[in-house]
Design a protein around this motif. Structure first.
Motif, short mmCIF file in Angstrom:
data_model
loop_
_atom_site.label_atom_id
_atom_site.label_comp_id
_atom_site.label_asym_id
_atom_site.label_seq_id
_atom_site.Cartn_x
_atom_site.Cartn_y
_atom_site.Cartn_z
N THR A 76 -4.73 6.55 3.77
CA THR A 76 -5.73 5.78 4.49
C THR A 76 -7.12 6.32 4.21
OG1 THR A 76 -5.41 7.20 6.40
CG2 THR A 76 -4.14 5.17 6.33
N ILE A 77 -8.12 5.45 4.24
CA ILE A 77 -9.51 5.81 3.97
C ILE A 77 -10.29 5.74 5.27
CG2 ILE A 77 -11.57 5.22 2.65
CD1 ILE A 77 -9.72 3.88 0.61
N GLY B 28 -15.58 6.65 11.49
CA GLY B 28 -14.91 7.94 11.49
C GLY B 28 -13.42 7.84 11.69
N LYS B 29 -12.89 6.67 12.08
CA LYS B 29 -11.46 6.49 12.28
C LYS B 29 -10.81 6.10 10.96
CE LYS B 29 -11.93 4.95 17.09
NZ LYS B 29 -11.66 3.85 18.05
N PRO B 30 -9.53 6.48 10.78
CA PRO B 30 -8.84 6.07 9.55
C PRO B 30 -8.78 4.55 9.43
CG PRO B 30 -7.59 7.75 10.74
CD PRO B 30 -8.69 7.31 11.66
N ALA B 31 -8.99 4.06 8.24
CA ALA B 31 -8.90 2.62 8.00
C ALA B 31 -7.45 2.18 8.18
CB ALA B 31 -9.39 2.29 6.60
N PRO B 32 -7.23 0.95 8.62
CA PRO B 32 -5.84 0.48 8.79
C PRO B 32 -5.13 0.37 7.45
CG PRO B 32 -7.39 -1.33 9.05
CD PRO B 32 -8.21 -0.08 8.99
N ILE B 33 -3.81 0.41 7.51
CA ILE B 33 -3.01 0.28 6.30
C ILE B 33 -3.27 -1.10 5.69
CG2 ILE B 33 -0.66 0.23 5.39
CD1 ILE B 33 0.12 1.90 7.90
N GLY C 182 -2.86 -4.62 4.39
CA GLY C 182 -1.77 -5.57 4.58
C GLY C 182 -1.08 -5.47 5.92
N SER C 183 -1.53 -4.54 6.79
CA SER C 183 -0.89 -4.36 8.09
C SER C 183 -1.44 -5.35 9.11
CB SER C 183 -1.15 -2.93 8.59
OG SER C 183 -2.54 -2.75 8.85
N PRO C 184 -0.79 -5.49 10.28
CA PRO C 184 -1.32 -6.39 11.32
C PRO C 184 -2.74 -6.03 11.73
CG PRO C 184 0.94 -5.78 11.81
CD PRO C 184 0.53 -4.95 10.64
N LEU C 185 -3.06 -4.73 11.84
CA LEU C 185 -4.41 -4.33 12.22
C LEU C 185 -5.42 -4.71 11.13
CD1 LEU C 185 -6.30 -2.96 14.19
CD2 LEU C 185 -5.71 -0.75 13.15
#
Length: 216
Positions: A3-4, A9-14, A16-19
């Motif tokens: 994850t990027i 500052g929070k990790p980017a969502p996966i 293709g994921s729902p988020l």
């Protein structure tokens, strides 16, 4: 995939994921997701069983208890079922817009825009498995030894699909029941490959006997 970190500052969502779909304002069908996941697990399990039966068939391990045509039929049936469920797994992503997968991206490896490498490994591995399966009809034309060498590319197909599973989602990289099952399956297939690749003592004795007989 790693994850990027986002600008907050929070990790980017996966990807293709729902988020990820939520952040892009794209609808996400969780039912399709569950079906895709189920098809993937079934295909993986059937693929492991197919490789194991191939080793059993090649080394004639169970012929004392089960006749060879029965083992061969089970090997072929499981292999065909694995291909069907693997292809169905891929087709489900046509119905998840966040993946941006169309007919071209589904058939040509490494052309998608989301998780290009992991998805590409899965497509390439599946297509190689299809080619290995179809080679059965060319066995007489190719000759047994050449066909056998090509048929052994099934192990390469498994390795590519395993890379797809391991990289496309964090679940197999965490300690849970699915991850343990995936790891055990990979270990079993690795052992099967080593059994096929490393000559047994009986085969070494057979070669030595033939060479001595040739010198006599």
């Amino acid at each position: 995939m790693i994850t990027i970190a986002s600008s907050s500052g929070k990790p980017a969502p996966i990807p293709g994921s729902p988020l990820d779909a939520y952040n892009h304002g794209i609808a996400y069908d969780t039912g399709v997701h569950q079906i895709a996941r189920l098809f993937a697990l079934i295909a993986y399990s059937l693929m492991i069983a197919t490789l194991l039966l191939g080793v059993i068939l090649r080394l004639r391990l169970l012929e004392r208890y089960v006749n060879r045509p029965t083992i061969y039929g089970a090997h072929m049936s499981l292999g065909l079922s694995a291909l069907i469920f693997g292809c169905l797994h891929g087709l489900t992503f046509l119905y998840q817009p966040i993946w941006h997968i169309g007919n071209v991206e589904l058939l040509v490896p490494f052309t998608g825009s989301v998780q290009r490498m992991p998805v590409g490994f899965g497509i390439l591995g599946t297509e190689l498995a299809v080619a290995v399966g179809c080679s059965v009809w060319l066995q007489r034309r190719l000759g047994y030894q050449r066909w056998l060498r090509f048929h052994q590319l099934a192990y390469v197909s498994f390795a590519l699909i395993w890379l797809h599973i391991f990289l496309v989602h964090p679940e197999p990289r965490h300690l849970n029941l699915v991850a343990v099952g995936i790891a055990l399956g990979a270990g079993v297939c690795l052992l099967a490959f080593l059994i096929r690749a490393l000559p047994s003592r009986s085969r070494l004795r057979g070669r030595a006997f033939r060479s001595n007989g040739g010198e006599a």
